[in-house]
Design an enzyme around this catalytic site. Sequence first.
Site, PDB file in Angstrom:
ATOM      1  N   HIS A  77      11.402  -5.402   3.331  1.00 34.91           N
ATOM      2  CA  HIS A  77       9.967  -5.619   3.106  1.00 34.91           C
ATOM      3  C   HIS A  77       9.666  -6.131   1.707  1.00 34.91           C
ATOM      4  O   HIS A  77       8.547  -6.512   1.419  1.00 34.91           O
ATOM      5  CB  HIS A  77       9.249  -4.286   3.347  1.00 34.91           C
ATOM      6  CG  HIS A  77       7.783  -4.384   3.561  1.00 34.91           C
ATOM      7  ND1 HIS A  77       7.206  -5.194   4.518  1.00 34.91           N
ATOM      8  CD2 HIS A  77       6.740  -3.738   2.947  1.00 34.91           C
ATOM      9  CE1 HIS A  77       5.898  -5.049   4.491  1.00 34.91           C
ATOM     10  NE2 HIS A  77       5.577  -4.188   3.547  1.00 34.91           N
ATOM     11  N   TRP A  78      10.672  -6.141   0.836  1.00 38.26           N
ATOM     12  CA  TRP A  78      10.496  -6.514  -0.572  1.00 38.26           C
ATOM     13  C   TRP A  78      11.166  -7.840  -0.882  1.00 38.26           C
ATOM     14  O   TRP A  78      12.098  -7.899  -1.686  1.00 38.26           O
ATOM     15  CB  TRP A  78      11.086  -5.435  -1.474  1.00 38.26           C
ATOM     16  CG  TRP A  78      10.191  -4.287  -1.758  1.00 38.26           C
ATOM     17  CD1 TRP A  78       8.855  -4.203  -1.571  1.00 38.26           C
ATOM     18  CD2 TRP A  78      10.598  -3.029  -2.320  1.00 38.26           C
ATOM     19  NE1 TRP A  78       8.382  -2.982  -1.971  1.00 38.26           N
ATOM     20  CE2 TRP A  78       9.432  -2.243  -2.431  1.00 38.26           C
ATOM     21  CE3 TRP A  78      11.818  -2.507  -2.720  1.00 38.26           C
ATOM     22  CZ2 TRP A  78       9.469  -0.946  -2.940  1.00 38.26           C
ATOM     23  CZ3 TRP A  78      11.856  -1.220  -3.226  1.00 38.26           C
ATOM     24  CH2 TRP A  78      10.688  -0.450  -3.339  1.00 38.26           C
ATOM     25  N   ASN A 134       1.253  -9.085  -0.297  1.00 36.71           N
ATOM     26  CA  ASN A 134       2.371  -8.342   0.285  1.00 36.71           C
ATOM     27  C   ASN A 134       1.831  -7.145   1.060  1.00 36.71           C
ATOM     28  O   ASN A 134       1.079  -6.342   0.515  1.00 36.71           O
ATOM     29  CB  ASN A 134       3.316  -7.888  -0.826  1.00 36.71           C
ATOM     30  CG  ASN A 134       4.445  -7.003  -0.329  1.00 36.71           C
ATOM     31  OD1 ASN A 134       4.824  -6.041  -0.978  1.00 36.71           O
ATOM     32  ND2 ASN A 134       5.016  -7.322   0.819  1.00 36.71           N
ATOM     33  N   ARG A 142       7.861   5.852  -9.029  1.00 37.14           N
ATOM     34  CA  ARG A 142       6.894   5.828  -7.928  1.00 37.14           C
ATOM     35  C   ARG A 142       6.409   7.237  -7.575  1.00 37.14           C
ATOM     36  O   ARG A 142       5.244   7.426  -7.222  1.00 37.14           O
ATOM     37  CB  ARG A 142       7.523   5.140  -6.717  1.00 37.14           C
ATOM     38  CG  ARG A 142       7.763   3.640  -6.876  1.00 37.14           C
ATOM     39  CD  ARG A 142       6.467   2.845  -6.821  1.00 37.14           C
ATOM     40  NE  ARG A 142       5.834   2.897  -5.524  1.00 37.14           N
ATOM     41  CZ  ARG A 142       5.878   1.917  -4.608  1.00 37.14           C
ATOM     42  NH1 ARG A 142       6.553   0.803  -4.859  1.00 37.14           N
ATOM     43  NH2 ARG A 142       5.249   2.023  -3.466  1.00 37.14           N
ATOM     44  N   GLY A 164       0.772  -1.243   0.000  1.00 40.61           N
ATOM     45  CA  GLY A 164       0.000   0.000   0.000  1.00 40.61           C
ATOM     46  C   GLY A 164       0.795   1.280   0.000  1.00 40.61           C
ATOM     47  O   GLY A 164       0.244   2.346   0.279  1.00 40.61           O
TER      48      GLY A 164
END
Length: 287
Positions: free
Chosen positions: A262-263, A105, A186, A37
Amino acid sequence: MLTYESTSRTVKAGALNLHYHEAGPADGPVVIMLHGGGPGASGWSNFGGNLPHFATRFRTLLLDQPCYGRSDKPEPDRDYFSFSALATIALMDGLGIGRAHFVGNSLGGGTATRIALDHPGRVDRLLLMGPGGISLNLFSADPTEGIKRLFEFSSAPEPTRAQMRTFLTTLAHDPAVVTDALVEERYAQATDPEARLGAARMAASFARWPEDTMLWREAHRISCPVLLTWGREDRVNPVDGAFLALKAIPDARLHVFPNCGHWAQTEAAAEFNRLATAFFQQAQLTP
């Protein structure tokens, strides 16, 4: 070669237009991937690099969840996990998909968990990556570093590229992953006025229905096999958040990637792809 354009699709899912990417054998087992998110997130930005691997074995869908990417950005009428779960089920209905494996995820992990809780007949196996909702930080401070940086970007009247770089750097163990091109991509997506509206509406649903997002309280009801995956250096949803879910979910196992944030799908791509493929293929071997 699989590209953004060649795999791009749109489907009417209930009242929503949902954008997704699809590749792989039409008659193969289905894998649906649900992204995180963060600002500028989408199905392609999260999992585009993994699609060629999965498409050799599975009918693979990368969904732009509601309020993200090129999907509609309505105001949710319930907590976001439930809202997105219902939209995903409507997408499956629209595409004639009865059951699927799910990869979720972060935010997408909460959506996938809600699907498994409320629509168990639609889920074969569930792979969660540093998921939201189902994790509970036992030792780490809350909010975490990654969540603080996300709030800083999202609440800024005019968010900057520097704030985007700072946020993205919390997602990775190796800062080299955060290239100038990634920051620009992004940032452009996240500062689009429609994207900012979608992000605000998503966030407002968490504030309005906070208790409904505490999925860890319902973890014991998950009936499908679950693979919890975490980066050991995750600074968004730290690895101690895995332990309650691991204990509560009846059929759960945990894999931790070293030197990974986190990836996991990016920083440990080869290992993640092998692990997920083996986990999903076990379903075909189960009598």
